[in-house]
Design a protein around this motif. Sequence first.
Motif, short mmCIF file in Angstrom:
data_model
loop_
_atom_site.label_atom_id
_atom_site.label_comp_id
_atom_site.label_asym_id
_atom_site.label_seq_id
_atom_site.Cartn_x
_atom_site.Cartn_y
_atom_site.Cartn_z
N MET A 1 73.13 -33.57 -81.98
CA MET A 1 73.80 -33.37 -83.50
C MET A 1 75.02 -32.62 -83.28
N LYS A 2 75.75 -32.66 -84.30
CA LYS A 2 77.12 -32.31 -84.27
C LYS A 2 77.14 -30.75 -85.12
N VAL A 3 78.07 -30.07 -84.82
CA VAL A 3 78.75 -28.78 -85.66
C VAL A 3 78.66 -29.22 -87.03
N ASN A 4 79.34 -30.33 -87.38
CA ASN A 4 79.31 -30.90 -88.73
C ASN A 4 77.94 -31.08 -89.29
N ASP A 5 76.87 -31.68 -88.76
CA ASP A 5 75.65 -31.75 -89.38
C ASP A 5 75.06 -30.43 -89.78
N LEU A 6 75.34 -29.32 -88.95
CA LEU A 6 74.92 -28.04 -89.54
C LEU A 6 75.44 -27.44 -90.67
N ILE A 7 76.96 -27.73 -90.64
CA ILE A 7 77.35 -27.15 -91.90
C ILE A 7 77.39 -27.83 -93.14
N LYS A 8 76.81 -28.96 -93.02
CA LYS A 8 76.49 -29.86 -94.25
C LYS A 8 75.28 -29.21 -94.83
N LYS A 9 74.27 -28.57 -94.07
CA LYS A 9 73.40 -27.89 -94.82
C LYS A 9 73.58 -26.68 -95.62
N GLU A 10 72.68 -26.42 -96.60
CA GLU A 10 73.07 -25.36 -97.48
C GLU A 10 72.72 -24.23 -96.50
N TYR A 99 65.40 -16.49 -86.60
CA TYR A 99 64.28 -17.46 -86.93
C TYR A 99 64.45 -18.49 -87.68
N GLY A 100 65.03 -18.24 -88.86
CA GLY A 100 65.39 -19.43 -89.86
C GLY A 100 66.29 -20.21 -89.22
N ILE A 101 67.31 -19.63 -88.53
CA ILE A 101 68.26 -20.69 -87.73
C ILE A 101 67.53 -21.60 -86.82
N PHE A 102 66.57 -20.92 -86.07
CA PHE A 102 65.80 -21.62 -85.18
C PHE A 102 64.94 -22.98 -85.93
N CYS A 103 64.57 -22.54 -87.00
CA CYS A 103 63.84 -23.50 -87.55
C CYS A 103 64.54 -24.72 -88.12
N ILE A 104 65.79 -24.52 -88.37
CA ILE A 104 66.69 -25.35 -89.03
C ILE A 104 67.25 -26.30 -88.01
N LEU A 105 67.49 -25.61 -86.75
CA LEU A 105 68.19 -26.37 -85.81
C LEU A 105 66.90 -27.33 -85.15
N HIS A 106 65.66 -26.83 -85.22
CA HIS A 106 64.46 -27.50 -84.72
C HIS A 106 64.25 -28.71 -85.58
N ASP A 107 64.73 -28.58 -86.83
CA ASP A 107 64.36 -29.68 -87.66
C ASP A 107 65.23 -30.81 -87.58
N LEU A 108 66.63 -30.24 -86.84
CA LEU A 108 67.83 -31.27 -86.74
C LEU A 108 67.62 -31.89 -85.62
N GLY A 109 66.59 -31.54 -84.72
CA GLY A 109 66.18 -32.32 -83.60
C GLY A 109 66.69 -31.76 -82.06
N LEU A 110 66.98 -30.38 -82.38
CA LEU A 110 67.22 -29.53 -81.26
C LEU A 110 65.93 -28.91 -80.64
#
Lengths: 110, 235
Positions: A1-10, A99-110
């Motif tokens: 995933m790219k940084v771009n995918d992350l900042i698209k997230k709420e 923890y919240g950040i980890f959950c989102i990064l995990h959902d995005l495939g990390l």
Amino acid sequence: MKVNDLIKKENFKLLTDNQTISKEIKGVYCCDLLSWVMANAKAGDAWITVQTHMNIVAVASLLEISCIIIPESIDVDMDTINKANEENIPIISTDLNSYGIFCILHDLGL
Amino acid sequence: MKIAIDFHIHTALSPCADEDMTPNNIVNMSVLKGLDAIAITDHNSVENCKACMQVAQNKDIIIIPGIELQTKEEVHLICLFKDIESAIIFQKLVYNKLPNKENIPEIFGRQLLFDAQDRIISENNKMLIASVNITLNEVFYEINKLNGIVIPAHIDRSSYSLIGNLGFIPNELQIRTLEVSKNCNINKFLEKHKNLNKYQIIQSSDAHYLWDILERESYIEVATKNIDSIFEALK
């Protein structure tokens, strides 16, 4: 995933210029002791830290960190943001905790 | 001339220091040990400095009012002042930026305030062990305005130290002197951190007990034995 995918997230807001958002995020690392980070984080990691001192940019640059994520809406000094723009290190702010950040990064495939 | 120093001594105002760390005990012990100059550096407070300075008035020892500040980054800094007035000005800023929490003496220890006769005047009820919401860079700016000096504390330690917490010494800060802890082997330490060779290294005790205070073993070179020359030598 790219940084771009992350900042698209709420919840995730890019504080630096957007010229670096195509950087690839390869892993994630969370620590606030910069000497420890220097010894243990890996190139491509997204790095979560509550530290906002300018030294975080130097550490990120040294290790080729993909981006710095500042949790819990902590203010980041303009000096640090300017330095990050110079060094092409994206800094992302979020109201989530680690923890919240980890959950989102995990959902995005990390 | 060389003078024997110890610029990091806690009184019983620091929650973790022994209750025998009273103004007369500290000053007289330092005189007995033959020290030329000491600094009183409690956690986030200067409130026992004045009593220590009063005790030393007719003695051949210089007492520097100071504070061991814990910044927002949890870095410990020894801040030294030329006079008690400047220390008190800085104190106001620190108390304004301390979290509004009370000390829990059962957990952290009592925080005792003394007069020059070692009588307990009162207890400080602020949580002095907390971090002050002030950045490292701001501290340098504020202390510079007061003609004081900032010395990063125990940089050889992995916790609460500038190098441990921030990885390396920020370029933009005007630092000439660094402090290492009592048990540090300076030669070995500098061997490992070659980039620190350009700094003046001083050793201090970080005394929490009377017996921790240094003997004549840590020195600085000054023109004259007075506070101006000491600041000149550290700046």
